[in-house]
Every structure is written in structure tokens, then in C-alpha cells.
Design a protein around this motif. Structure first.
Motif, mmCIF file in Angstrom:
data_model
loop_
_atom_site.group_PDB
_atom_site.id
_atom_site.type_symbol
_atom_site.label_atom_id
_atom_site.label_comp_id
_atom_site.label_asym_id
_atom_site.label_seq_id
_atom_site.Cartn_x
_atom_site.Cartn_y
_atom_site.Cartn_z
ATOM 1 N N SER A 1 20.491 -36.352 17.002
ATOM 2 C CA SER A 1 21.049 -35.673 15.836
ATOM 3 C C SER A 1 21.120 -34.179 16.091
ATOM 4 N N TYR B 1 22.189 -30.534 14.247
ATOM 5 C CA TYR B 1 22.357 -30.073 12.871
ATOM 6 C C TYR B 1 22.337 -28.553 12.773
ATOM 7 N N ILE C 1 32.040 -30.538 9.818
ATOM 8 C CA ILE C 1 32.291 -29.726 11.010
ATOM 9 C C ILE C 1 33.476 -28.807 10.734
ATOM 10 N N ILE D 1 29.370 -42.830 16.644
ATOM 11 C CA ILE D 1 29.303 -41.370 16.674
ATOM 12 C C ILE D 1 29.804 -40.848 15.332
ATOM 13 N N LEU E 1 31.863 -29.803 21.327
ATOM 14 C CA LEU E 1 30.872 -30.865 21.194
ATOM 15 C C LEU E 1 31.308 -32.017 22.081
ATOM 16 N N ILE F 1 40.434 -31.893 18.376
ATOM 17 C CA ILE F 1 39.923 -33.243 18.616
ATOM 18 C C ILE F 1 40.511 -33.734 19.931
ATOM 19 N N TYR G 1 30.653 -37.447 12.886
ATOM 20 C CA TYR G 1 30.870 -36.011 12.725
ATOM 21 C C TYR G 1 30.947 -35.738 11.227
ATOM 22 N N GLU G 2 30.071 -34.894 10.699
ATOM 23 C CA GLU G 2 30.043 -34.628 9.266
ATOM 24 C C GLU G 2 29.978 -33.127 9.014
ATOM 25 N N MET H 1 35.797 -31.262 18.945
ATOM 26 C CA MET H 1 35.088 -32.527 19.106
ATOM 27 C C MET H 1 35.726 -33.271 20.275
ATOM 28 N N PHE I 1 26.615 -35.452 14.564
ATOM 29 C CA PHE I 1 26.874 -34.017 14.567
ATOM 30 C C PHE I 1 27.098 -33.619 13.110
ATOM 31 N N SER I 2 26.336 -32.663 12.600
ATOM 32 C CA SER I 2 26.445 -32.338 11.180
ATOM 33 C C SER I 2 26.258 -30.851 10.931
#
Length: 307
Positions: free
Chosen positions: A224, A226, A283, A278, A236, A292, A280-281, A263, A251-252
Motif C-alpha cells: 500500500s 499512501y 490520484i 491493482i 507509478l 495512463i 488506484y484511488e 500510472m 495506490f492512494s
């Protein structure tokens, strides 16, 4: 420029986020600095022996504190269970002499086809590095009579398609519960933080991937990341070496700016594996060429192998 790259960890590797099923499985608690076994002040010269002696004698679950000034050191080893604390305003600087990091083959500070000739500045096993001081790899300092710096050595090696023998700033291997909390890592000769076969987390801001997760020798899972900002690099990244699989990664709450990629998941037929679950939150990405990116034909430039 590489000289400007800074790795700022304002979180702990244990202070992680839970998102869906991609979560860290440990019990997460608010961090506090470990109790101090001894505080050190600068000697005015090479501080290696003084620091290492106290690290070796410090009891587990305690920390050695660098209390004031600028410390200069050769490679250091943080024993399992012991931590290193750098008070506000303290700097720990790597002495920029390749011979001090050489593994015995007299290749540190040179270019070849293996790139495994240097010890890391700090080797840690099951321990942590705390507080708001700075660890400086002196990557821009002159290292030989030709006025090469570590940075220039890396650039020349990349231009020739070969490997650089340059030290990593922090190396973590075969460990559990590694904590990097509020520390600033700057001007690393090579990777800022490298970890292998470790139950922990690496957060990196380098000229390549800002965060790089691979699975070359074992699976990478339950990771994780953060609350971090990255100002340059390749974003990332997962891959390209995912032979043993990468799964359950979150990933947050991250901000990415002025990057080539945002990403990114990458691999190829040589190093491919399963990448799953996976998340992603929250971002935020801006000024990224490829916000992306999914790349199934990623080129692998480095043949370096770590054990």
C-alpha cells in the motif's frame, strides 16, 4: 536534472491505506519514534566508526539518534531491530570515494556489463530510519581525477548501453517491518531505496520510475502506497520484471506532476507474469506525457542482478 531529485517520505512504510481487497494485512497503528539508546554528535571528520559502534551495541526496538550537525560516513549497516534517527537539521552525508564502497573487485566507480561493484551507503535489515533529517548520497560530488560525479558516470553508462557501478543510498533485503518515516533522501548515486525479498514498501523518486514494483525473485503483494507527491520521474510503475507476479497493490491519495508517465504497468515476453488486483484511488496527475500507460513490449536496459 538528476541533481535536483529528492525523495521525501512523510509517511511510514507501516502507515498504509486499506482499499478494497488490495490492502496491507498488518495491524496499522499511529507511529511514534522508538526510544533512544544513545545520541551522537559530529566528530569533525569521518564519523563512520562512531556511528557503527553505537548501532552494533544498541538494543533491539531502540534507535541511535544523530543529534546535531553534518555527519560524514562510509557505508553503514543498521542491524535487525535497531533504528537510526536523524533530528531536524541533521545531515548524514556519504563520503564520495568509490574505493570505500568497492566489493573487492575494484570496479566501484567504473562502467562495465554487470554493474554490481558497489556496497550501498546504508544497508538495513528489519529496522527503520526516522525523523526529519536528511541522508545525502553526494551524487553530484567529484569521485575521480577526471572530475566525474556519480551522476555523470550514470549518464555515460546509459549512453553507452552499459552498467554503472554506483552505490545505492539505502538497501533493504530479507527483512520485515521496515519503516521510513519523515526522512529526506537526496542525491543518491543510484537507487534511493532498493528492497528485495522484504515484507515492506519502497517509495522512490529517481530519474527512472518514481515508484517501481517488480517481482524478479519472489512475488510482490499486499503493498500500500499512501499520501505522496512526486515531481519527476516515470510515475507509478509496476514492472517490467514481474516473473513471480504482482498482486494486491493500492495506490492512494497521490499527486504526480511533470512526469513522463503517470500510472504505468509494463512488461515483455522475457520478464512477464500475472499482475492482478491493482487499485488506484484519488490520484491527481498533471503535466504527464502518458497519464495512463500499459506496455507489453517494455525494453529492459539493466542486466544488474542483486542477491
Amino acid at each position: 536534472m538528476q541533481q535536483q531529485l529528492v525523495f521525501l517520505v512523510d509517511i511510514a512504510l507501516l502507515a498504509l491505506v486499506h482499499v478494497g481487497t488490495a490492502r496491507d494485512l498488518r495491524n496499522i497503528v499511529e507511529l511514534k519514534n522508538p526510544p533512544t539508546c544513545m545520541s551522537l554528535k559530529v566528530t569533525g571528520g569521518d564519523d563512520t566508526e562512531a556511528i557503527q559502534k553505537v548501532l552494533n551495541s544498541c538494543a533491539k526496538e531502540k534507535t541511535v539518534a544523530l543529534a546535531a550537525g553534518v555527519f560524514y560516513s562510509r557505508p553503514l549497516t543498521i542491524p535487525s531491530g535497531v533504528s537510526l534517527l536523524l533530528d531536524t537539521g541533521v545531515a548524514l552525508r556519504a563520503i564520495p570515494k568509490p574505493a570505500l564502497y568497492d566489493k573487492g573487485r575494484r570496479t566501484c566507480g567504473t562502467i562495465d556489463d554487470s554493474g554490481d561493484g558497489c556496497k550501498s551507503f546504508i544497508t538495513a535489515k528489519g529496522s527503520g530510519i526516522y525523523d526529519t533529517g536528511t541522508i545525502d548520497g553526494e551524487g553530484g560530488a567529484r569521485i575521480n581525477a577526471r572530475n566525474f560525479t556519480w551522476f555523470k558516470l550514470n549518464k555515460v553508462a546509459a549512453g553507452r548501453g552499459r552498467q554503472t557501478n554506483s552505490p545505492m543510498l539505502v538497501e533493504i533485503s530479507n527483512s520485515e517491518d521496515i519503516t521510513l518515516y519523515q526522512i529526506t533522501l537526496v542525491r543518491s548515486p543510484f537507487y534511493h531505496v532498493y528492497t528485495s525479498e522484504t515484507n515492506g514498501l519502497t517509495v522512490i523518486n529517481t530519474k527512472d520510475d518514481s515508484i517501481g514494483i517488480s517481482a524478479l525473485t519472489a512475488p510482490s503483494r499486499y503493498i500500500s502506497l499512501y499520501g505522496t507527491h512526486f515531481g519527476r520521474g516515470n510515475g507509478l510503475a509496476i514492472g517490467s520484471r514481474v516473473i513471480h507476479g504482482v498482486s494486491n497493490v493500492a495506490f492512494s491519495n497521490m499527486t504526480l506532476s511533470a512526469l513522463s508517465h503517470g500510472m504505468r504497468i509494463k512488461s515483455n515476453t522475457l520478464n512477464g507474469g500475472v499482475v492482478s488486483n491493482i487499485v488506484y484511488e484519488n490520484i491527481c496527475i498533471y503535466r504527464a506525457r502518458f497519464p495512463i500507460s500499459l506496455d507489453i513490449n517494455s525494453k529492459t536496459f539493466s542486466s544488474r542482478t542483486y542477491k
